[in-house]
Design an enzyme around this catalytic site. Sequence first.
Site, short mmCIF file in Angstrom:
data_model
loop_
_atom_site.label_atom_id
_atom_site.label_comp_id
_atom_site.label_asym_id
_atom_site.label_seq_id
_atom_site.Cartn_x
_atom_site.Cartn_y
_atom_site.Cartn_z
N GLU A 16 7.85 4.18 33.13
CA GLU A 16 7.94 5.21 33.61
C GLU A 16 7.57 6.28 32.92
OE1 GLU A 16 12.78 4.00 34.70
OE2 GLU A 16 12.05 4.98 32.85
N TYR A 47 -8.89 4.95 12.98
CA TYR A 47 -8.61 4.71 14.61
C TYR A 47 -7.39 4.31 14.88
CZ TYR A 47 -8.48 0.21 12.55
OH TYR A 47 -8.19 -0.90 11.67
N ASP A 85 17.53 -0.42 31.65
CA ASP A 85 17.05 0.41 30.47
C ASP A 85 18.21 0.82 29.52
OD1 ASP A 85 14.40 -0.05 31.62
OD2 ASP A 85 14.83 1.80 32.85
N SER A 127 23.93 3.95 32.54
CA SER A 127 23.94 4.29 34.01
C SER A 127 24.33 2.90 34.98
CB SER A 127 22.42 4.59 34.45
OG SER A 127 21.50 3.52 34.12
N LYS A 171 -9.06 2.48 -2.45
CA LYS A 171 -9.35 1.70 -1.30
C LYS A 171 -10.89 1.97 -0.74
CE LYS A 171 -7.35 1.05 3.30
NZ LYS A 171 -5.80 1.53 4.11
N ASN A 226 16.18 16.20 40.69
CA ASN A 226 15.74 16.34 39.30
C ASN A 226 16.87 17.15 38.56
OD1 ASN A 226 13.60 14.88 39.21
ND2 ASN A 226 12.17 16.57 39.42
N CYS A 279 -5.28 -2.92 2.26
CA CYS A 279 -5.18 -3.20 3.42
C CYS A 279 -6.48 -3.10 4.15
CB CYS A 279 -4.60 -1.89 4.01
SG CYS A 279 -3.69 -1.98 5.56
N GLU A 311 0.99 -0.94 -0.04
CA GLU A 311 0.06 -0.11 0.14
C GLU A 311 1.05 1.18 0.03
OE1 GLU A 311 -3.62 1.80 2.83
OE2 GLU A 311 -2.15 0.23 3.66
#
EC number: 6.3.5.1
Length: 588
Positions: free
Chosen positions: A435, A116, A329, A325, A110, A406, A146, A44
């Site tokens: 997070e 949505y 993650d 770190s 199409k 912070n 599609c 497509e």
Amino acid sequence: MRQLRIALAQINSTVGDFKGNVRLIVDNIEKARAAGADLVAFPELAVPGYPPEDLLLKPSFIQANIKALDQVIAATRGITAVVGFVDRKSDLYNAAAIIHDGRLVAIYHKVHLPNYGVFDEQRYFNAGKACPVFGVAGVGVGFNVCEDIWFETGPATAQASAGAEVILNISASPYHHGKHHFRERMLSARAIDNAAIVAFCNMVGGQDELVFDGASVIFDVRGNTIARARQFEEELLVADLDVDGVLNKRRQDPVPPKKNRELSCDCIEKRIEIVGSKASAGRTALEKQVSVLLEPEAEVYKALVLGTRDYIHKNGFKGVIIGLSGGVDSSIVATIAVDALGHDAVHGLIMPSRFSSPLSAEYAEQLAANLGVETQTISIEQAYQAYLDSLSGVFSGVKPDVTEENIQARIRGNLLMALSNKFGWLVLNTGNKSEVATGYTTLYGDMAGGFAIIKDVPKTLVYRLCQYRNRSAGFDLVPQGVLKRVPSAELRPEQTDHDSLPPYDLLDPILLAYVEEDKSVEQIAAQGYDEKTVKKVARLVDGSEYKRRQAPPGIKITPKAFGRDRRLPITNKFREWGDLDENPEYWY
């Protein structure tokens, strides 16, 4: 036995790269012709790339797309091709060009325009009204696009009722984990219900936050898999279709006539002959190709690698930099980045503070050595003390709190951005979905970055991805110490994530229910979760919407990602969680 040889060109188009997209299409036309294919299909909107979004509002973009299609048409000598493009009449249409032997035979528009989740096609396109049947080498073929195939009584049904033996759907079906299973169940059902061979040609590649997984597939009249392309890789899938098998099945179980079924569209009764010669049965038989679908963690991991590679390469960045770190993650982000880009393009920055454990730097350096990534270390202590000294007068008499925490995160964000500016490396954000959902992040600190690889990956899945990558490597690529240590931002003494959040194995199921399944607090509590905990999580999610609007884009891998999928107003007084005894805790 009457056969139709079909080729599904699972290509990686780039939005607006008309020269590159045409080259990809023409190359695959040549390969399909060399393979003896009667028909080759492309995804497509393969010509302009998908999704073009508001580029569709630019007349020059539409004209460039039409000129590019003309180049494709000229390359189709001796073969039939179906190519996705934008058709311009009085309105715009998401269209499939049916091309044969150097001429445009017809255009399919199409019919069903999704509106949505990540889709908003009704913003740009008009819906088609007709779904004709075409004769290709003596075989009745129905082409659609599609969303059309997802409707039980849609274009595929209308085309089968009008004599189509093969239904070919060209698609740009965005990935989320596990989607291929229910997509294939649907396609198999369409084949069985319509007593037709169903071929599905899907796009592959990354486009901003979306990843397309390919996995183009063909089902026979009994819903069995004939062929399947690999996931997350470009491929030309070529297969011979047993058209006589369709006729035999229909003699046993005829397709109900159109008049006996309520269809979502009309079908042109006449058959449009593209090429009249019969499908050949004299060719050398092809070896059956059915690629095995990936296991869940492997599938998600490959999606993240592909999405990262395409985002960096298609946007022309020189390389990436990651704050390492010693935590899980940053470890998975660095690992994905190396697999996507190569270790030479990935740079690590270790930024210890007075609260950092010695193990953090040790694990970060061990990971970098395993990956072959060059790292630098810059302590934030001097800058942090300068901040505290500068603010000491204003903060006099006020107890330290999350503000001081912070400041450290924002210093790290500044250092990463300084190296990004100086060397042209894109900062990869390391925040996960757990997070991001709860706002357990620092604006302009650890939220800094140009691309957020694991933005849609829950924390518990991050661990599973690390374990998967270690298994596939055959050794602990991500050090075991990283996986075993208690998660901590290390911004104050003895800090752990669980001081502020429920344990992740409890938090993630609540987030799944509240964010992705839209369950109420009451419904989630009824599943056995502590009501006070559920209310706290819901409050954190709702109170962090303004932060998520400022987050970098990231790869969608769940059915409902923050951003394109889930769009809530920032200014909003609707509260499912009501009043709680404790004061709300937010991390700015």
